[in-house]
Design a protein around this motif. Structure first.
Motif, short mmCIF file in Angstrom:
data_model
loop_
_atom_site.label_atom_id
_atom_site.label_comp_id
_atom_site.label_asym_id
_atom_site.label_seq_id
_atom_site.Cartn_x
_atom_site.Cartn_y
_atom_site.Cartn_z
N SER A 1 -3.41 1.11 -3.42
CA SER A 1 -4.76 1.41 -3.59
C SER A 1 -5.18 0.86 -5.05
CB SER A 1 -4.13 2.86 -4.13
OG SER A 1 -3.27 2.70 -4.74
N ILE A 2 -6.52 -0.03 -4.68
CA ILE A 2 -6.82 -1.28 -6.03
C ILE A 2 -8.36 -0.59 -5.82
CG2 ILE A 2 -7.75 -2.89 -6.74
CD1 ILE A 2 -4.79 -4.71 -5.67
N SER A 3 -8.98 0.43 -6.16
CA SER A 3 -10.46 0.73 -5.87
C SER A 3 -11.15 0.25 -6.27
CB SER A 3 -10.66 1.88 -6.99
OG SER A 3 -10.20 1.44 -8.03
N THR A 4 -11.65 -1.12 -6.31
CA THR A 4 -12.70 -1.92 -6.70
C THR A 4 -12.53 -2.56 -5.98
OG1 THR A 4 -13.93 -3.13 -8.58
CG2 THR A 4 -11.31 -3.82 -8.11
N ASP A 5 -11.69 -3.07 -4.68
CA ASP A 5 -11.99 -3.56 -4.17
C ASP A 5 -12.28 -3.56 -2.61
OD1 ASP A 5 -11.44 -6.28 -2.43
OD2 ASP A 5 -10.01 -7.11 -3.81
N PRO A 6 -13.13 -3.84 -2.17
CA PRO A 6 -13.28 -2.98 -1.14
C PRO A 6 -12.63 -3.71 0.52
CG PRO A 6 -15.43 -4.15 -1.53
CD PRO A 6 -14.11 -4.62 -2.25
N ALA A 7 -11.66 -4.69 -0.26
CA ALA A 7 -10.96 -5.00 1.06
C ALA A 7 -9.68 -3.48 0.70
CB ALA A 7 -9.92 -6.52 0.63
N TYR A 8 -9.44 -3.11 -0.03
CA TYR A 8 -8.30 -2.05 -0.76
C TYR A 8 -8.55 -0.22 -0.09
CZ TYR A 8 -5.97 -6.18 -2.20
OH TYR A 8 -5.28 -6.57 -2.37
N LYS A 9 -9.99 -0.57 1.25
CA LYS A 9 -10.00 0.40 1.16
C LYS A 9 -9.30 1.29 2.01
CE LYS A 9 -13.69 3.06 3.42
NZ LYS A 9 -13.72 4.42 2.35
N ALA A 10 -8.41 0.92 3.11
CA ALA A 10 -7.61 1.84 3.74
C ALA A 10 -6.36 1.98 2.68
CB ALA A 10 -7.13 0.63 4.81
N ASP A 11 -6.17 1.13 2.28
CA ASP A 11 -4.66 1.87 0.95
C ASP A 11 -5.33 2.81 0.11
OD1 ASP A 11 -3.14 -0.95 1.66
OD2 ASP A 11 -4.95 -1.31 1.50
N CYS A 12 -6.63 2.97 -0.25
CA CYS A 12 -6.83 3.99 -0.85
C CYS A 12 -6.36 5.48 -0.42
CB CYS A 12 -8.57 3.41 -2.37
SG CYS A 12 -8.44 2.43 -3.30
N ASP A 13 -7.38 5.58 0.59
CA ASP A 13 -6.74 6.44 1.67
C ASP A 13 -5.74 6.95 1.73
OD1 ASP A 13 -9.96 6.58 2.32
OD2 ASP A 13 -10.11 6.11 4.45
N LYS A 14 -4.46 6.09 1.93
CA LYS A 14 -3.36 6.16 2.56
C LYS A 14 -2.70 6.88 1.45
CE LYS A 14 1.40 3.70 3.93
NZ LYS A 14 1.76 1.93 4.20
N ALA A 15 -3.40 6.45 -0.04
CA ALA A 15 -2.66 7.10 -1.29
C ALA A 15 -3.41 7.87 -1.44
CB ALA A 15 -2.73 6.47 -2.33
N ALA A 16 -4.37 9.03 -0.82
CA ALA A 16 -4.60 10.03 -1.01
C ALA A 16 -3.86 11.13 0.18
CB ALA A 16 -5.99 10.35 -0.57
N ASP A 17 -3.55 10.63 1.21
CA ASP A 17 -3.05 11.04 2.28
C ASP A 17 -1.73 11.07 1.65
OD1 ASP A 17 -5.40 10.85 4.66
OD2 ASP A 17 -4.30 8.83 4.94
N TRP A 18 -1.17 10.39 1.13
CA TRP A 18 0.23 10.63 0.45
C TRP A 18 0.17 11.51 -0.21
CZ3 TRP A 18 3.30 10.14 -3.62
CH2 TRP A 18 4.34 10.36 -3.91
N LEU A 19 -0.62 11.59 -1.13
CA LEU A 19 -0.39 13.09 -2.18
C LEU A 19 -1.00 13.97 -1.16
CD1 LEU A 19 -2.70 11.28 -5.37
CD2 LEU A 19 -0.32 11.95 -5.06
N VAL A 20 -1.77 14.18 -0.50
CA VAL A 20 -2.29 15.82 0.18
C VAL A 20 -0.34 15.95 1.25
CG1 VAL A 20 -3.05 16.76 2.11
CG2 VAL A 20 -4.15 15.01 0.78
N ALA A 21 -0.04 15.13 1.78
CA ALA A 21 1.55 15.10 2.44
C ALA A 21 2.37 16.01 0.96
CB ALA A 21 2.31 14.18 3.43
N ASP A 22 2.19 15.27 0.07
CA ASP A 22 3.04 15.67 -0.45
C ASP A 22 2.93 16.68 -1.16
OD1 ASP A 22 5.60 14.42 -2.09
OD2 ASP A 22 4.47 14.56 -3.81
N LEU A 23 2.28 16.87 -1.69
CA LEU A 23 1.42 18.31 -2.38
C LEU A 23 1.35 19.27 -1.07
CD1 LEU A 23 -1.99 17.69 -3.66
CD2 LEU A 23 -0.14 17.89 -5.23
#
Length: 463
Positions: free
Chosen positions: A29-51
């Motif tokens: 989830s590297i936020s500054t690089d647009p190439a990792y946008k999907a990974d940032c979404d994935k990290a957010a989804d992971w946290l939502v599911a865990d909470l």
């Protein structure tokens, strides 16, 4: 059931909790690089599911950039405290990759002279710290069936890339996010094994100026002597910023809004285990070079600075070019403390430079203004002393209210946007190599961090 039952559950589940953290660390989830946008979404989804597994009503909220994760648990209008916990799930880029001993997103446990560490990007900044709070809540829920107070979870995905969506999101959702107090776990301990609560963060002022002399670069044989050299001029002005005998900044009015550290805090700082020699020697210094009347910790945490961060002009290529340059340039930053006003200070510095100018020299200032005041925590609130007692019990060492030399803008935003005080408690160590290759988080910090939050939640509820 008691707090002891929760602490026992944390101890029993440490391996499982560590494996959960490893899952999150594998997400790039590297936020500054647009190439990792999907990974940032994935990290957010992971946290939502865990909470959601611990009964939190959590959701991924869109922004113009990376999403926020917001979750709530507990009843409104209840008589229990309401806390907001903030962390960020995005991480720094991993460059230079060749300096990593192992792939940065393949986290692993590693034995070191100081004990077992969790090695991987984001392990300390900030996924490991974020998960200490989540795991404390998980253990509490498993033992008691519910959490001890109302909690709002607020996880950001752009902290490492300037937080462009943060303030607009907070303003739009202010009523939803407001709580009694904000808890932030994105800081370090003042010394290894010394639990710490940050009571003050320095603010920041940035500026840049150009000294202009002749209209073009001049031949030093023709104009050397009678000509004004902007490099000499800017060097003289920079020297005038400082009183060399005392180490103080010599700009008139610079110290307006600066306060002395209360005696009780100084006592805590003096007994916090800080090793001045190690701190200085580790980067090649033999002594401190700031204000001579103040200790190294005071210079770092509680005193303002004016630093030259960049200085250039003239010819910088190979060989020599005999010119008097037309321009010279300087970048400066100031670290602010107490009630220092960044806008007022900018004008004082600019007035100082203008007063120093020689005939035939003029100054042009950058127009991209940037500045934020210091954040001073309201440690008179009972939550702070309750948390300090809880940390002292867990670490078997008096917890200290410490300062921080850097800036954590979110703490100020909670106050300015939401009208909330913030309490910063972190378990990182100075050798965690955050933002650098081979980042790590001590397993002890992760384990005792979870236990510490359980104790703090218990103390806040009883208080």
């Amino acid at each position: 059931m008691t707090l002891d039952n929760v602490l026992a559950r944390i101890d029993d589940d440490l391996e499982t909790a560590t494996n959960r953290l490893m899952e999150l660390l594998r997400i790039q989830s590297i936020s500054t690089d647009p190439a990792y946008k999907a990974d940032c979404d994935k990290a957010a989804d992971w946290l939502v599911a865990d909470l959601r597994t611990i009964g939190v009503d959590a959701a991924k909220r869109p922004t113009p950039g990376h999403p926020m994760v917001v979750g709530h648990v507990g009843e409104e209008n209840s008589n229990v405290p309401h806390v907001l916990f903030y962390g960020h799930y995005d991480v720094q880029p991993v460059d230079p990759l060749d300096l990593w001993d192992n792939p940065p997103f393949e986290p692993q446990l590693e034995e070191t002279p100081n004990g077992t560490v969790i090695r991987g990007r984001g392990s300390s900044d900030d996924k490991g710290q974020l998960m200490t709070f989540v795991e404390a809540c998980r253990a509490w829920k498993e033992v008691h069936g519910s959490l001890p107070c109302r909690i709002t979870f607020f996880f950001e995905g752009e902290e490492e890339s300037g937080s462009p969506s943060l303030i607009p999101f907070m303003e739009e959702h202010a009523e939803e996010l407001k709580a009694d107090i904000a808890l932030i776990c994105d800081t370090s301990m003042v010394s290894r094994g010394v639990p710490s609560i940050a009571s003050q963060l320095r603010g920041m002022l940035k500026d840049e100026f150009t000294i202009i002399g002749p209209r073009i670069d001049l031949h030093s044989g023709h104009y050397g002597g009678p000509g004004l050299n902007p490099l000499r001029e800017i060097s003289r002005i920079i020297d005038s910023f400082y009183d060399q005998d005392s180490g103080r900044v010599a700009v008139e009015g610079f110290y307006e809004g600066v306060h002395e550290v209360p005696a009780d805090q100084l006592r805590q700082w003096q007994n916090c285990g800080f090793d001045e020699s190690e701190y200085l020697n580790s980067v090649g210094y033999s002594q401190a070079h700031g204000e001579k009347a103040y200790s190294t910790l005071e210079q770092q945490w509680a005193r303002p600075t004016l630093e030259v961060n960049g200085l250039w002009g003239g010819y910088n290529g190979a060989g020599s070019k005999t010119v008097l340059p037309s321009e010279a340039h300087c970048k400066i930053t100031c670290r602010l403390v107490g009630d220092m006003d960044p806008d007022a200070l900018r004008e004082k510095i600019r007035a100082h430079v203008a007063a120093q100018l020689s005939p035939d020299a003029k100054v042009v200032w950058d127009q991209d203004l940037e500045g934020s005041p210091a954040s001073v925590m309201n440690i008179s609130r009972p939550e702070f002393e309750a948390a300090r007692g809880a940390l002292s019990d867990e670490w078997n060492r008096e917890a200290v209210f410490c300062g921080m030399g850097g800036s954590i803008p979110i703490a100020g935003f909670f106050k300015s946007v939401l009208g909330m005080d913030a309490m910063l408690v972190g378990y990182a160590n100075d050798d965690d190599a955050i933002h650098s290759p081979n980042e790590k988080y001590d397993l002890k910090s992760f384990h005792k961090g979870i236990r510490s939050w359980a104790r703090i939640l218990d103390a806040l509820t009883k208080g």
